[in-house]
Design a protein around this motif. Structure first.
Motif, short mmCIF file in Angstrom:
data_model
loop_
_atom_site.label_atom_id
_atom_site.label_comp_id
_atom_site.label_asym_id
_atom_site.label_seq_id
_atom_site.Cartn_x
_atom_site.Cartn_y
_atom_site.Cartn_z
N LEU A 79 -6.91 -10.33 6.46
CA LEU A 79 -8.11 -9.81 7.36
C LEU A 79 -8.50 -10.55 8.13
N MET A 80 -8.00 -11.83 8.09
CA MET A 80 -7.93 -13.05 9.72
C MET A 80 -7.05 -12.64 10.69
N SER A 81 -7.69 -13.03 12.00
CA SER A 81 -6.74 -12.40 13.14
C SER A 81 -5.20 -13.85 12.99
N MET A 82 -4.22 -13.14 13.83
CA MET A 82 -3.55 -13.60 13.76
C MET A 82 -3.26 -14.99 14.15
N ASP A 83 -4.22 -15.59 15.29
CA ASP A 83 -4.17 -16.81 15.87
C ASP A 83 -4.78 -17.58 14.90
N ALA A 84 -6.19 -16.97 13.77
CA ALA A 84 -6.40 -18.26 13.35
C ALA A 84 -5.81 -18.68 11.46
N ARG A 85 -4.85 -17.46 11.50
CA ARG A 85 -3.76 -18.06 10.54
C ARG A 85 -2.35 -19.13 10.91
N GLN A 86 -2.55 -18.74 12.35
CA GLN A 86 -0.83 -19.61 12.59
C GLN A 86 -1.14 -20.76 12.55
N GLY A 87 -2.46 -21.00 12.90
CA GLY A 87 -3.19 -21.83 13.27
C GLY A 87 -3.38 -23.05 12.29
N MET A 88 -3.43 -22.01 11.14
CA MET A 88 -3.41 -22.92 9.99
C MET A 88 -2.01 -23.36 9.12
N MET A 89 -1.58 -22.39 9.82
CA MET A 89 -0.27 -22.42 9.47
C MET A 89 0.63 -23.45 10.22
N ASN A 90 0.55 -24.26 11.44
CA ASN A 90 1.22 -24.62 12.24
C ASN A 90 0.66 -25.92 11.54
N GLU A 91 -0.86 -26.41 11.28
CA GLU A 91 -0.60 -28.06 10.09
C GLU A 91 0.22 -27.62 8.76
N HIS A 92 0.15 -26.35 7.73
CA HIS A 92 1.21 -26.51 7.08
C HIS A 92 2.72 -27.09 7.48
N ILE A 93 2.98 -26.55 8.63
CA ILE A 93 4.25 -26.57 8.92
C ILE A 93 4.81 -28.42 9.48
N LYS A 94 3.44 -28.49 10.32
CA LYS A 94 3.74 -30.13 10.83
C LYS A 94 3.71 -30.56 9.32
N LEU A 95 3.27 -30.77 8.56
CA LEU A 95 3.16 -31.84 7.30
C LEU A 95 3.92 -31.67 5.96
N GLY A 96 5.03 -30.08 6.60
CA GLY A 96 5.73 -30.07 5.95
C GLY A 96 7.19 -30.81 6.53
N LYS A 97 7.49 -30.74 7.79
CA LYS A 97 8.09 -31.10 8.30
C LYS A 97 8.17 -32.83 8.20
N GLN A 98 6.99 -33.62 7.86
CA GLN A 98 6.93 -35.12 7.21
C GLN A 98 8.01 -35.30 6.49
N PHE A 99 8.33 -34.65 5.58
CA PHE A 99 8.83 -34.80 4.29
C PHE A 99 10.36 -33.83 4.38
N PHE A 100 11.16 -34.86 5.54
CA PHE A 100 12.02 -34.02 6.15
C PHE A 100 13.05 -33.95 4.82
N ASP A 101 13.48 -34.41 3.79
CA ASP A 101 14.54 -34.89 3.47
C ASP A 101 14.36 -33.12 2.04
N ILE A 102 13.03 -32.75 1.89
CA ILE A 102 13.14 -32.06 1.21
C ILE A 102 13.03 -30.22 1.66
N LYS A 103 13.37 -29.32 1.02
CA LYS A 103 14.31 -27.87 1.89
C LYS A 103 13.30 -26.84 0.67
N GLN A 104 13.41 -26.00 1.66
CA GLN A 104 12.52 -25.21 1.80
C GLN A 104 12.81 -23.65 1.11
N LEU A 105 12.81 -22.35 0.64
CA LEU A 105 13.37 -21.17 1.30
C LEU A 105 12.03 -20.59 0.49
N LEU A 106 11.98 -19.42 1.50
CA LEU A 106 10.44 -18.64 1.27
C LEU A 106 11.59 -17.24 0.79
N VAL A 107 10.83 -16.31 -0.49
CA VAL A 107 11.42 -15.09 -0.58
C VAL A 107 10.67 -13.76 -0.24
N TYR A 108 10.32 -12.87 -0.25
CA TYR A 108 9.57 -11.63 0.29
C TYR A 108 9.45 -11.18 -1.20
#
Length: 223
Positions: free
Chosen positions: A138-167
């Motif tokens: 129910l939040m705006s896309m901009d608000a969600r994107q901001g929090m996901m950017n934090e999540h993605i930035k942290l994940g990239k610091q652990f560059f050796d760990i790979k991920q797969l997301l399925v829906y």
């Protein structure tokens, strides 16, 4: 590469019937599992899950290209038929599945993306179901994107760990299935601990059970 790939993560416990077999007979059952699942899927990878979990002895990660609507049903039918004559020896304990699609929050592919069809498998695979709260959507896309950017930035610091997301929206109890490949379990645990401190954590509804698998080649699994 197909836009939609069906990924199935299934865990199994061996039954008493299996454990009452002699060692050669048990080896024959494991060999049949590897060969028959390999025939039923485009690709399958095998993992030991005991004693990392007490409710399962092994996990199989299988995948199929599924751009055509009928491919999912065909894949499930082939998989079920492959194990039908082995069900007295194995009992399903978890079945998590979904389809890949382009991410809402990041564009393009990353070197950290897992590909079921290509590349060497890491020693460890961690899989879990995941759902967000109603407030997240129910939040705006901009608000969600901001929090996901934090999540993605942290994940990239652990560059050796790979991920797969399925829906899995509307297909299973969870909304996603998240999976990671790593060579270092303590390092992966550090990543998860740091992700718990991000703002987006407020909106996590479900992220259990956690399933940790230890990779086995088909030959290792069969023996």
């Amino acid at each position: 590469m197909a836009d939609r790939i069906l990924n199935l993560f299934a865990t199994y416990a061996f039954t008493d019937v299996f454990w009452n077999l002699d060692p050669k007979e048990r080896q024959s059952v494991r060999s049949k599992i590897t060969s028959q699942i390999a025939e039923a899927s485009q690709v399958s990878h095998f993992y030991g899950s005991y004693p990392a979990r007490s409710d399962a002895d092994f996990m199989i990660w299988s995948a199929w290209e599924a751009d055509e609507p009928e491919k999912g049903g065909m894949a499930f039918a082939a998989y079920a038929n492959a194990l039908e004559d082995l069900r007295k020896f194995t009992r399903p304990t978890q079945s998590l599945w979904g389809f890949t699609k382009p991410s809402t929050y990041s564009k393009g592919k990353s070197e950290q993306d897992m590909d079921p069809f290509e590349g060497d498998r890491a020693p460890y695979l961690i899989v879990y179901p995941f759902s967000k709260t109603k407030d997240w959507y129910l939040m705006s896309m901009d608000a969600r994107q901001g929090m996901m950017n934090e999540h993605i930035k942290l994940g990239k610091q652990f560059f050796d760990i790979k991920q797969l997301l399925v829906y899995s929206f509307g297909l299973q109890d969870q909304e996603f299935v998240v999976s990671y490949e790593t060579h270092d379990l303590p390092r992966f645990s550090d990543l998860v601990q740091q992700l718990r401190n991000t703002e987006g954590r407020r909106y996590t509804l479900r992220d259990t059970p956690l399933i940790t698998g230890i990779y086995r080649t088909p030959e290792e699994f069969a023996h």
